[in-house]
Scaffold this active site. Structure first.
Site, PDB file in Angstrom:
ATOM      1  N   GLU A  77       3.307   1.129  -1.750  1.00 40.50           N
ATOM      2  CA  GLU A  77       4.598   0.899  -2.202  1.00 40.50           C
ATOM      3  C   GLU A  77       5.064   1.898  -3.261  1.00 40.50           C
ATOM      4  O   GLU A  77       6.036   1.773  -3.876  1.00 40.50           O
ATOM      5  CB  GLU A  77       4.096  -0.327  -3.133  1.00 40.50           C
ATOM      6  CG  GLU A  77       3.586  -1.610  -2.364  1.00 40.50           C
ATOM      7  CD  GLU A  77       3.212  -3.048  -2.941  1.00 40.50           C
ATOM      8  OE1 GLU A  77       3.269  -2.900  -4.430  1.00 40.50           O
ATOM      9  OE2 GLU A  77       3.577  -3.841  -2.499  1.00 40.50           O
ATOM     10  N   LYS A  85      10.285 -11.657   0.652  1.00 37.09           N
ATOM     11  CA  LYS A  85      10.873 -13.198   0.073  1.00 37.09           C
ATOM     12  C   LYS A  85      11.887 -13.735  -0.157  1.00 37.09           C
ATOM     13  O   LYS A  85      11.761 -15.290  -0.052  1.00 37.09           O
ATOM     14  CB  LYS A  85      10.277 -12.863  -1.932  1.00 37.09           C
ATOM     15  CG  LYS A  85       8.853 -12.088  -1.433  1.00 37.09           C
ATOM     16  CD  LYS A  85       8.686 -12.040  -3.126  1.00 37.09           C
ATOM     17  CE  LYS A  85       7.288 -11.418  -3.944  1.00 37.09           C
ATOM     18  NZ  LYS A  85       7.512 -10.367  -4.964  1.00 37.09           N
ATOM     19  N   HIS A 137     -14.640   5.520  17.846  1.00 34.21           N
ATOM     20  CA  HIS A 137     -14.932   4.318  19.464  1.00 34.21           C
ATOM     21  C   HIS A 137     -13.658   3.572  18.870  1.00 34.21           C
ATOM     22  O   HIS A 137     -14.028   3.156  20.282  1.00 34.21           O
ATOM     23  CB  HIS A 137     -16.370   4.367  18.964  1.00 34.21           C
ATOM     24  CG  HIS A 137     -17.252   5.204  18.819  1.00 34.21           C
ATOM     25  ND1 HIS A 137     -18.128   5.160  20.087  1.00 34.21           N
ATOM     26  CD2 HIS A 137     -17.956   4.970  18.133  1.00 34.21           C
ATOM     27  CE1 HIS A 137     -19.010   6.108  19.782  1.00 34.21           C
ATOM     28  NE2 HIS A 137     -19.173   6.516  18.680  1.00 34.21           N
TER      29      HIS A 137
HETATM   30  O1  PA5 Z   1       1.362  -3.413  -7.143  1.00 34.75           O
HETATM   31  C1  PA5 Z   1       2.069  -3.902  -7.179  1.00 34.75           C
HETATM   32  O2  PA5 Z   1       3.538  -4.856  -7.735  1.00 34.75           O
HETATM   33  C2  PA5 Z   1       2.045  -5.874  -6.457  1.00 34.75           C
HETATM   34  O3  PA5 Z   1       1.329  -5.630  -4.980  1.00 34.75           O
HETATM   35  C3  PA5 Z   1       2.049  -7.454  -6.882  1.00 34.75           C
HETATM   36  O4  PA5 Z   1       0.793  -6.701  -7.567  1.00 34.75           O
HETATM   37  C4  PA5 Z   1       1.884  -8.350  -6.606  1.00 34.75           C
HETATM   38  O5  PA5 Z   1       2.923  -8.427  -5.352  1.00 34.75           O
HETATM   39  C5  PA5 Z   1       0.994  -9.518  -7.264  1.00 34.75           C
HETATM   40  O6  PA5 Z   1       1.852  -9.886  -7.784  1.00 34.75           O
HETATM   41  P1  PA5 Z   1       1.789 -10.151  -9.325  1.00 34.75           P
HETATM   42  O7  PA5 Z   1       0.689  -9.915 -10.031  1.00 34.75           O
HETATM   43  O8  PA5 Z   1       2.988 -10.466 -10.294  1.00 34.75           O
HETATM   44  O9  PA5 Z   1       1.635 -11.938  -8.400  1.00 34.75           O
END
Ligand code: PA5
Length: 434
Positions: A289, A424, A310
């Protein structure tokens, strides 16, 4: 002294000393940009000083909340997704007994997870288990609006209130969310839940050293102060070392970027300990990310060896030549087990009699390493003496800092995730959300 050793010999065929020298000053600039909090996404750099700035008072409050949960729950359900669950799970799985879920006599609640998928079967089966056990839960969401955990929480809130009555249920629910924004914050205030705050300047995937990771880890029975001590050791080490030959964080960031520029666009994080499988999941999110944007970035993959030798071993050895490996190797296991002698030697294993299992694991690693380097798969090796709270704290900070430096070197904002919104939007449209 920190306990993490980096060995880059397995990359010498692909990365030359003068190439490292050439980018040294740029990497050092990137480290400065992170430390000075002056680069892209600078409003999300609170994690840099979490180990040194987190007050004992907060850690004590987390431990005392965890103790209350331990007194009333056999199961603790952690509801969250992405950065709001991977950190906690990675540490808990690394520290717990491999067969923890089968232990009859438990000292601490069994931590299980929800809200990390939208599976009807998963939630239905979870409810059936929770019918039969005493439990408590935490709902973790920084935004307070993420669909997956919100759905799981709606379902479990109803279940826990039906099971214990509204008053008792309230004492079994802990909310971890933003200090002021989001639906979860409003709900938690209205219901008067015990709440922990996720600092504004810490993003999800960098939040394991906040209550997001620390509360579930404490409930599982592990020492969160030792985790913070380890992380602090690494924070101080990084602050005092800005040369590549003295700081493995920077060297790791440099080598992976040089490899990337040479077409090695996939990095596989390898472990030889099944307990580290979820640490890899945390690492995948952290790097994926943070770096995967603007049509750039190394794809972070994972493999558990020798298991996956494997299955994926063939591809890594002889498939598309765009892979490099980073191996985390644990020098010393917690337990000792030797191969027994056999009179008949029907399995022809007597050549291993008397050897520790870990000695064989190490030889498997060395053999694999040599084969993969021969097959033009560059290797970076990170050795840790053992798996414990302090060393996991060091490792977490090591990778967080390396990821931020790497992201800046790549000229992306390592602290946003604009691409995650796309699915989303489509999902909301298909569901008719207004
Ligand atoms: O790293 C990030 O920001 C995301 O992976 C969030 O942690 C994830 O989308 C969950 O978001 P939230 O904590 O707002 O529910």
């Amino acid at each position: 002294m920190t306990n993490i050793k980096l060995n880059i010999k397995g990359s010498n065929k692909f990365v030359f000393a003068k190439e490292i020298e050439k980018i040294q000053s740029k990497i050092m600039d990137c480290q400065n940009t992170v430390l000075n909090k002056s680069g892209k996404g600078k409003e999300f750099l609170g994690w840099v000083n979490l180990p040194s700035k987190t007050e004992k008072k907060l850690l004590d409050e987390i431990i005392s909340t965890a103790n209350k949960i331990k007194n009333k729950a056999e199961i603790f359900v952690v509801i969250g997704i992405g950065g709001s669950y991977l950190g906690a799970r990675s540490v808990i799985e690394a520290l717990k007994n491999n067969f923890d879920h089968l232990l009859k006599q438990r000292e601490n609640p069994l931590v299980i997870y929800a809200g990390q998928n939208i599976s009807e079967d998963y939630l239905s089966e979870l409810l059936k288990i929770l019918d039969k056990h005493d439990y408590a839960l935490t709902i973790i969401s920084k935004s307070g609006t993420t669909t997956e955990p919100a759905i799981a929480f709606r379902i479990l809130k109803k279940h826990i209130e039906n099971k214990y009555g509204k008053e008792d249920a309230r004492n079994r629910i802990i909310a971890i969310t933003d200090s002021s924004k989001g639906a979860l914050k409003q709900l938690a205030d209205k219901e008067n839940y015990k709440t922990f705050v996720i600092p504004d300047d810490v993003g999800g995937r960098y939040s394991v050293l906040t209550p997001v990771g620390l509360l579930p880890i404490a409930v599982a029975g592990f020492d969160i102060k030792k985790i913070m001590e380890g992380a602090k050791l690494m924070e101080e080490f990084n602050l005092n070392n800005n040369k590549l030959d003295e700081n493995p964080i920077l060297l790791y960031a440099a080598i992976r970027n040089i490899l990337y520029l040479k077409g090695k666009a996939i990095e596989i994080l390898i472990n030889y300990e099944p307990k580290l499988a979820f640490f890899t999941e945390w690492w995948k999110q952290l790097f994926g990310e943070s770096e995967g944007k603007e049509n750039k970035g190394i794809f972070p993959a994972g493999a558990n060896f020798t298991t996956d030798l494997h299955s994926l071993g063939q591809f890594i050895q002889e498939g598309s030549p765009n892979i490099f490996e980073t191996t985390i190797f644990v020098d010393k296991p917690e337990n000792e087990l030797k191969i027994p002698e056999s009179k008949e030697n029907l399995d022809k294993l007597n050549y291993l009699s008397g050897k520790n299992i870990n000695e064989i694991n190490e030889k498997a690693f060395q053999g694999t390493y040599m084969a993969h380097v021969d097959g033009n798969v560059a290797n970076i090796v990170i050795s840790i003496p053992q798996i414990n709270e302090n060393i996991l704290g060091q490792l977490i900070y090591f990778f967080e800092m390396a990821c931020a430096v790497s992201g800046y070197y790549l000229k992306v904002n390592p602290f946003d995730q604009p691409g995650v919104e796309k699915y989303k939007k489509n999902m909301f449209k298909l569901l008719g959300k207004h």
